[in-house]
Scaffold this active site. Sequence first.
Site, short mmCIF file in Angstrom:
data_model
loop_
_atom_site.label_atom_id
_atom_site.label_comp_id
_atom_site.label_asym_id
_atom_site.label_seq_id
_atom_site.Cartn_x
_atom_site.Cartn_y
_atom_site.Cartn_z
N ASP A 74 6.77 -11.42 -14.97
CA ASP A 74 7.06 -13.08 -15.02
C ASP A 74 8.14 -13.74 -15.73
O ASP A 74 8.80 -14.77 -15.21
CB ASP A 74 4.78 -13.57 -15.38
CG ASP A 74 4.30 -13.33 -13.92
OD1 ASP A 74 5.09 -14.42 -12.77
OD2 ASP A 74 3.47 -13.05 -13.84
N HIS A 97 0.81 -1.05 -0.02
CA HIS A 97 -0.27 0.20 -0.15
C HIS A 97 0.39 1.10 -0.22
O HIS A 97 0.42 1.88 -0.53
CB HIS A 97 -0.50 -0.31 1.04
CG HIS A 97 -2.47 -0.77 1.09
ND1 HIS A 97 -3.13 -1.49 2.36
CD2 HIS A 97 -3.21 -0.87 -0.31
CE1 HIS A 97 -4.67 -1.95 1.16
NE2 HIS A 97 -3.94 -1.81 -0.22
N CYS A 142 3.13 -5.71 -21.93
CA CYS A 142 1.95 -5.24 -20.56
C CYS A 142 2.51 -5.44 -18.77
O CYS A 142 2.23 -4.75 -18.11
CB CYS A 142 0.75 -5.55 -20.44
SG CYS A 142 0.55 -7.59 -19.98
N GLU A 186 4.44 -15.32 -20.90
CA GLU A 186 4.71 -15.27 -19.33
C GLU A 186 6.15 -15.81 -19.44
O GLU A 186 6.31 -16.14 -17.88
CB GLU A 186 3.53 -14.76 -18.14
CG GLU A 186 3.21 -14.04 -18.27
CD GLU A 186 1.51 -13.35 -17.34
OE1 GLU A 186 1.73 -12.95 -16.61
OE2 GLU A 186 1.08 -14.12 -17.38
#
Length: 830
Positions: free
Chosen positions: A712, A451, A759, A688
């Site tokens: 990944d 966060h 992406c 990936e």
Amino acid sequence: MDKLTLVTPVEGWVAPLDEAPDPVFAERMLGDGVLIDPVGSSLYAPCAGEILSIHEAKHAVTLRCEGGAEILMHVGIDTVRLRGEGFETHARAGQRVAVGDRLISFDLDVLARKAKSLVTPVLVTNGDAFPIMERIEGKSALVGDMLMRLRGMATGAIAKTSANGPEVTRTLIMPLAHGLHARPVARIAECARGFKSDLTIFAFSRKSSARSPVGLLALGLAGGDEMTIAGRGEDASAAVEALAELIASGMGEGVVSAAMPAQSVVVSGPRLLRGLTAAPGMAIGRVVPLLRDEVRNDEESRGFEAERDALSAAAAQVRARIEERARTAPEALRDVMRAHLAFLDDPELIAAAHRRLANGVSASAAWRAAIGGFVEALRASGNRRLAERVDDLLDIERQVLRALAGADEEFIALPKDAIVVADAILPSQLLRLDRARVAGLCMARGGATSHVAILASAMGLPALVAMGEGVLAVPNGATSILDADAGTLDILPAAAALERARMSLARREERRMAARAAADEECRMADGARIEVFANLGAVADAAAAVENGAEGCGLLRTEFLFIDRDSPPDEDEQARTYQAIASALGGRPLIVRTLDVGGDKTAPYLPIPAEENPALGLRGVRVSLWRPQLLRAQLRAILRVKPLGQCKIMVPMIADVGELRAVRAMLEECKAALGVDAGIELGVMIETPAAAATADLIAAEADFLSIGTNDLTQYALAMDRGNVELAARIDALHPAILRLIAQTAEGAQTRGRWLGVCGGLAGDLLAAPILIGLGVTELSAIHTLIPEIKALVRRLTLQSCEALAREALKQNSAEAVRALARRFQETLP
Ligand code: PEP
Ligand code: MG
């Protein structure tokens, strides 16, 4: 000089100064005057003059009257702690004002609730030269009524000091959290008056006699600012020492995390530290360790009921504060606050605390133990994303403990351009840092998806996490360059490097402004080749912001955010509503919806994936969708229900062979038939796994498009866990091995005439973008805040030069070498 009249600056009851509930005022340490208990809510000028200072907390103003008398008006007692809350200023330092001009207005309700007292001292701070001849007391007064009359004295009457001998100086950092305000100023002036020497305090380019409260206030020194005390005269050494000691003692006030004066910094460890980019950007500043002031709680139980009530009152207080803040906070911050509120309301946590209360411990001990149990469980889960929630729990622990101790909300003052360093920075601590003073964040622990990382990005603060213990040993005050894009903290850089960094920062700022201005325009390279720049999205709220930043579509909707942190999966209707809302917010732009990518480090409690030795290599991504086909079916149906048909494309994560794609396509066809959809819906894959990259031509034969998930792909190709702190510095997607896999994927896509996007995080790396384009990528999808800059960069590139760069990059033998090459390339750009 004639008499000078001061009129009443605020309507209220005028009382003798002796009644002030603070000895600094009652004992006239700041000067003689009166107290006004206000009923009005504005403070006006009591005479014509010049504003010398308005404190940054907006509660106190000093004014030099025509004729020279200096007046301090201080609204309420201890109101500096409100940091401006409830106050508004209507004048600024240096401004000339007429009698009756409004200077400050304030909200009496807020002050009545939050200030120790509302009484407002009105003082003449140079009363030696301007004694009060007449004053009203013990009656109400309206604004403009006569308040005091002063007599001017010849300036010669002011006490002279001895000013011979060499100058003695001491430089120190203002340690007081609230800087120089009325109380410390009074103590400093009083101390200085006990010596004969000339004593001056310098800060920034201003100076003041150490004996002048008004002058000291006008320095505007905030916590963490550097200041120099200078003395000249027979007792100068003793005087400077005494003042420095008094200031360094903190005078009983809250003390800040402060940088040491630059000249005292010595570095023994390595000069270049690395970490994971949690928020992009660059900053030059001085390292400031974040100190946590310890909360002292009662450890004796006053009985179950009393302790239970105290705990729920403290939780309610914290909840009210978070809710109040959330009302005005941006969406990204509100998400974090919602998570904190959920912890506060968690029935299991509350029950765990109550169980301990029943065993006879205090509310604070019970709360600590209950949180501790949860923290251990999260850490023991071995799940990185869950472990990142530990800091949120610790944050809530701390806030409730402070409330139980009756402590003020922790105020974290900083010097300017602070690069705040800590083991971990709690979200609520970050929200309380003075944004104007913090330049960047460096954390020894923490994850790039924590966060605090999300908050830092939302606040535009460059941040590195997972830097390891070494960062905690960086000397306090060390000038450093934080390059969060490159993942480095350069400590005590050479002058030339510093200069380069300054120029680079200035250029970045210029480019950022220009990029924002052109963000809406279509993205084409300098030679006209079209490159699409899309946004990665995780929530409805981000979609509008992405469009504002110039996103031409969404290249990756991480739908798993809809699925995790809840007890049951969202049904088809809920999913359809969410996807529709995002599609609508994108206003017809393409939306690539990635099917559920849970497993590995993203768990959902209702999906009991059997315990795995090695979750990153286990049931995750498309494997989960095929393992629980009903989830995939609901998701595909929900996507097919989005209007207009065709705006949504579907993308499958973690493909290892074409068989998985075939299985998804079969189910897609089945859903289309069931829903009566006969339009073509594009179905693409994420590359990936090294297996997918190596067989890209085979996959491309059956996929409508390919998009590389470099996060990944990098972890699998380098065999390095993307969440491993120790390896963080070495997981670089610009490793030539990854570039070769991307090249192979591009070749596979091209032979089948499919478009290729990226992406993963590499798409947002400005050094990487030209290489990716040179390798054949035509779509980049990144965090939306980066889009203006990516577009601006693409517009400066030509396909030919990118291809030449890519060819060179493939020949390098390390990620560092690729980065160096890319940097040289960027320097040649127009
Ligand atoms: C990636 O792996 O690069 C990717 C985009 O997917 P995620 O980061 O969500 O795993
Ligand atoms: Mg991935």
